[in-house]
Design a protein around this motif. Structure first.
Motif, PDB file in Angstrom:
ATOM      1  N   PRO A  88      19.801  54.479  -6.023  1.00 31.71           N
ATOM      2  CA  PRO A  88      21.191  54.454  -6.501  1.00 31.71           C
ATOM      3  C   PRO A  88      21.307  53.912  -7.915  1.00 31.71           C
ATOM      4  CG  PRO A  88      20.802  52.625  -5.005  1.00 31.71           C
ATOM      5  CD  PRO A  88      19.555  53.463  -4.978  1.00 31.71           C
ATOM      6  N   VAL A  89      22.414  54.259  -8.567  1.00 26.94           N
ATOM      7  CA  VAL A  89      22.705  53.771  -9.914  1.00 26.94           C
ATOM      8  C   VAL A  89      23.153  52.317  -9.845  1.00 26.94           C
ATOM      9  CG1 VAL A  89      24.265  54.036 -11.886  1.00 26.94           C
ATOM     10  CG2 VAL A  89      23.335  56.068 -10.740  1.00 26.94           C
ATOM     11  N   ASN A  90      22.607  51.486 -10.738  1.00 25.10           N
ATOM     12  CA  ASN A  90      23.119  50.121 -10.892  1.00 25.10           C
ATOM     13  C   ASN A  90      24.429  50.136 -11.669  1.00 25.10           C
ATOM     14  OD1 ASN A  90      21.021  48.799  -9.606  1.00 25.10           O
ATOM     15  ND2 ASN A  90      19.921  48.317 -11.489  1.00 25.10           N
ATOM     16  N   TRP A  91      24.363  50.752 -12.851  1.00 23.44           N
ATOM     17  CA  TRP A  91      25.515  50.775 -13.744  1.00 23.44           C
ATOM     18  C   TRP A  91      25.331  51.911 -14.732  1.00 23.44           C
ATOM     19  CZ3 TRP A  91      29.835  47.775 -13.260  1.00 23.44           C
ATOM     20  CH2 TRP A  91      30.792  47.851 -14.282  1.00 23.44           C
ATOM     21  N   THR A  97      21.954  54.588 -18.352  1.00 25.75           N
ATOM     22  CA  THR A  97      22.159  54.408 -16.925  1.00 25.75           C
ATOM     23  C   THR A  97      21.020  53.547 -16.398  1.00 25.75           C
ATOM     24  OG1 THR A  97      23.101  56.631 -16.815  1.00 25.75           O
ATOM     25  CG2 THR A  97      22.557  55.578 -14.728  1.00 25.75           C
ATOM     26  N   SER A  98      21.340  52.542 -15.598  1.00 29.50           N
ATOM     27  CA  SER A  98      20.306  51.636 -15.098  1.00 29.50           C
ATOM     28  C   SER A  98      20.108  51.796 -13.600  1.00 29.50           C
ATOM     29  CB  SER A  98      20.650  50.179 -15.425  1.00 29.50           C
ATOM     30  OG  SER A  98      21.795  49.759 -14.715  1.00 29.50           O
ATOM     31  N   TYR A  99      18.874  51.531 -13.178  1.00 26.06           N
ATOM     32  CA  TYR A  99      18.469  51.639 -11.782  1.00 26.06           C
ATOM     33  C   TYR A  99      17.553  50.464 -11.448  1.00 26.06           C
ATOM     34  CZ  TYR A  99      19.752  56.579 -12.510  1.00 26.06           C
ATOM     35  OH  TYR A  99      20.394  57.752 -12.827  1.00 26.06           O
ATOM     36  N   THR A 100      17.429  50.173 -10.155  1.00 22.99           N
ATOM     37  CA  THR A 100      16.428  49.217  -9.688  1.00 22.99           C
ATOM     38  C   THR A 100      15.610  49.868  -8.588  1.00 22.99           C
ATOM     39  OG1 THR A 100      17.718  47.239 -10.251  1.00 22.99           O
ATOM     40  CG2 THR A 100      16.014  46.996  -8.571  1.00 22.99           C
ATOM     41  N   PHE A 251      19.823  45.295 -24.453  1.00 22.08           N
ATOM     42  CA  PHE A 251      20.815  44.501 -23.732  1.00 22.08           C
ATOM     43  C   PHE A 251      21.149  45.219 -22.424  1.00 22.08           C
ATOM     44  CE2 PHE A 251      21.165  43.005 -28.030  1.00 22.08           C
ATOM     45  CZ  PHE A 251      21.427  41.658 -27.894  1.00 22.08           C
ATOM     46  N   PRO A 252      20.745  44.651 -21.274  1.00 19.12           N
ATOM     47  CA  PRO A 252      21.015  45.322 -19.997  1.00 19.12           C
ATOM     48  C   PRO A 252      22.506  45.499 -19.757  1.00 19.12           C
ATOM     49  CG  PRO A 252      19.373  43.586 -19.733  1.00 19.12           C
ATOM     50  CD  PRO A 252      19.953  43.427 -21.107  1.00 19.12           C
ATOM     51  N   ASN A 253      22.849  46.544 -19.017  1.00 13.51           N
ATOM     52  CA  ASN A 253      24.250  46.745 -18.649  1.00 13.51           C
ATOM     53  C   ASN A 253      24.529  46.230 -17.245  1.00 13.51           C
ATOM     54  OD1 ASN A 253      23.031  48.733 -17.128  1.00 13.51           O
ATOM     55  ND2 ASN A 253      24.011  50.459 -18.162  1.00 13.51           N
TER      56      ASN A 253
END
Length: 352
Positions: A88-91, A97-100, A251-253
């Protein structure tokens, strides 16, 4: 009541920071993944490293994807899987677009599918480790360059503990460095660093002084007397201030609680008085040239964390190179050639 009002508006500040665009310098992975189809019209950059071997069970990464018109591709047009399971998308913001990833022990086959056509593949191998084990090291610094206080915590090498997120890491290093802090959220959810506070160590060992070049960019939107002794955080000096963080010059979102560090990462927690525009993490506009200070920061951390720092600095050429490097690192409008030269200067001094 004044503090309560500031707390109310902190939610707005968090929302604004989370959509801030990253510095694109060195955002790409060290080794790109494998495309199984040519990308003629789509530009993709990720912070993943192909063939990575790690003991971490979680890995946060970003995807920058643009179409032929250089417009960001929406997260709804991207699909990420790990060993066939959807990630899933984090943000999702206007830049990335960020993921974990939840990594399985053994091989992890990560795919990034863009617009149902383009597939980028990575192989990541997770080695087993128990929760609480040391699984690598990262570089940490706590910086207040924008108000002339320099480093609150100089660059140091810190162990990564399996099971910890970046909020856990921040909590340990800030308190171990003799400071306290205030925050919203929890260490596991929606953590936001509101204030760094006096503890055994004091924040204001000198009067805050905003660099003149930054004052000019702020065009009068600051007040050097608008702060409370013993604390440094949101809405001090102006209404655009607060704490932000960068990992590997991006810079992380997502907040600290949603970011997981890996071996070799550089996490710089930085104080802004311009919603990130003074740091290189502004929302579409930055005051100064975007530079990457990570390699020089790593070198200073290596010296600071060695067992012979005092002996090292007794050698005059090394001490001068070290001091010069600290000065450049704290310069808000440093240029890339100055940063690179400072690193070269240290390396040459060590070879004498």
């Amino acid at each position: 009541m004044f503090k309560s009002l500031l707390r109310f508006y902190s939610i707005l500040f968090v929302a604004m920071v989370l959509v801030s665009p990253p510095s694109m310098i060195d955002a790409a992975s060290n080794e790109s993944g494998t495309f199984n189809q040519p990308l003629e019209n789509v530009k993709i950059t990720t912070s993943l490293e192909d063939n990575l071997i790690t003991k971490a069970d979680k890995l946060t990464f970003d995807v920058w994807a643009k179409d032929e018109n250089d417009h960001k591709i929406n997260a709804s047009e991207m699909k990420v899987t790990n060993n066939g399971t959807s990630v899933p998308v984090n943000w999702d913001d206007t830049e990335k677009t960020s993921y974990t990833l939840n990594l399985e022990v053994g091989e992890n086959h990560v795919t990034i599918i863009i617009q149902d056509s383009y597939i980028l593949e990575y192989k990541i191998t997770r080695e087993f480790a128990e929760d609480g084990d040391v699984i690598g090291t990262y570089i940490f610094s706590l910086e207040a360059f924008t108000i002339g206080l320099g480093y609150l915590v100089e660059p140091i090498q810190v162990d990564i503990i399996k099971g910890d997120n970046s909020a856990h890491a921040l909590d340990k290093i800030v308190t171990n460095s003799g400071f306290n802090y205030d925050h919203t959220g929890t260490l596991t959810n929606a953590f936001y660093l509101s204030y760094v506070l006096d503890g055994e160590n004091q924040l204001y060992t000198s009067e805050p002084r905003i660099p003149q070049v930054l004052k000019e960019m702020l065009a009068g939107n600051f007040d050097e007397t608008n702060y409370f002794p013993g604390e440094l955080g949101e809405f001090d000096f102006n209404s655009f201030s607060g704490w932000m963080y960068a990992v590997n010059n991006v810079f992380p979102n997502v907040g600290f609680a949603d970011f997981y560090l890996k071996d070799g990462d550089v996490m710089r927690v930085q104080y802004t008085i311009a919603l990130g525009s003074d740091l290189g993490g502004g929302m579409g506009q930055n005051f100064f040239e975007l530079v990457n200070k990570d390699e020089l920061t790593k070198k200073i951390a290596e010296i600071n964390s060695s067992g012979n720092k005092e002996e090292y600095l007794l050698v005059e050429p090394q001490k001068k190179a070290y001091d010069d490097a600290l000065e450049i690192l704290q310069k808000v409008n440093a240029l890339q050639y100055e940063v690179d030269f400072a690193l070269q200067h240290i390396n040459l001094a060590e070879q004498r």
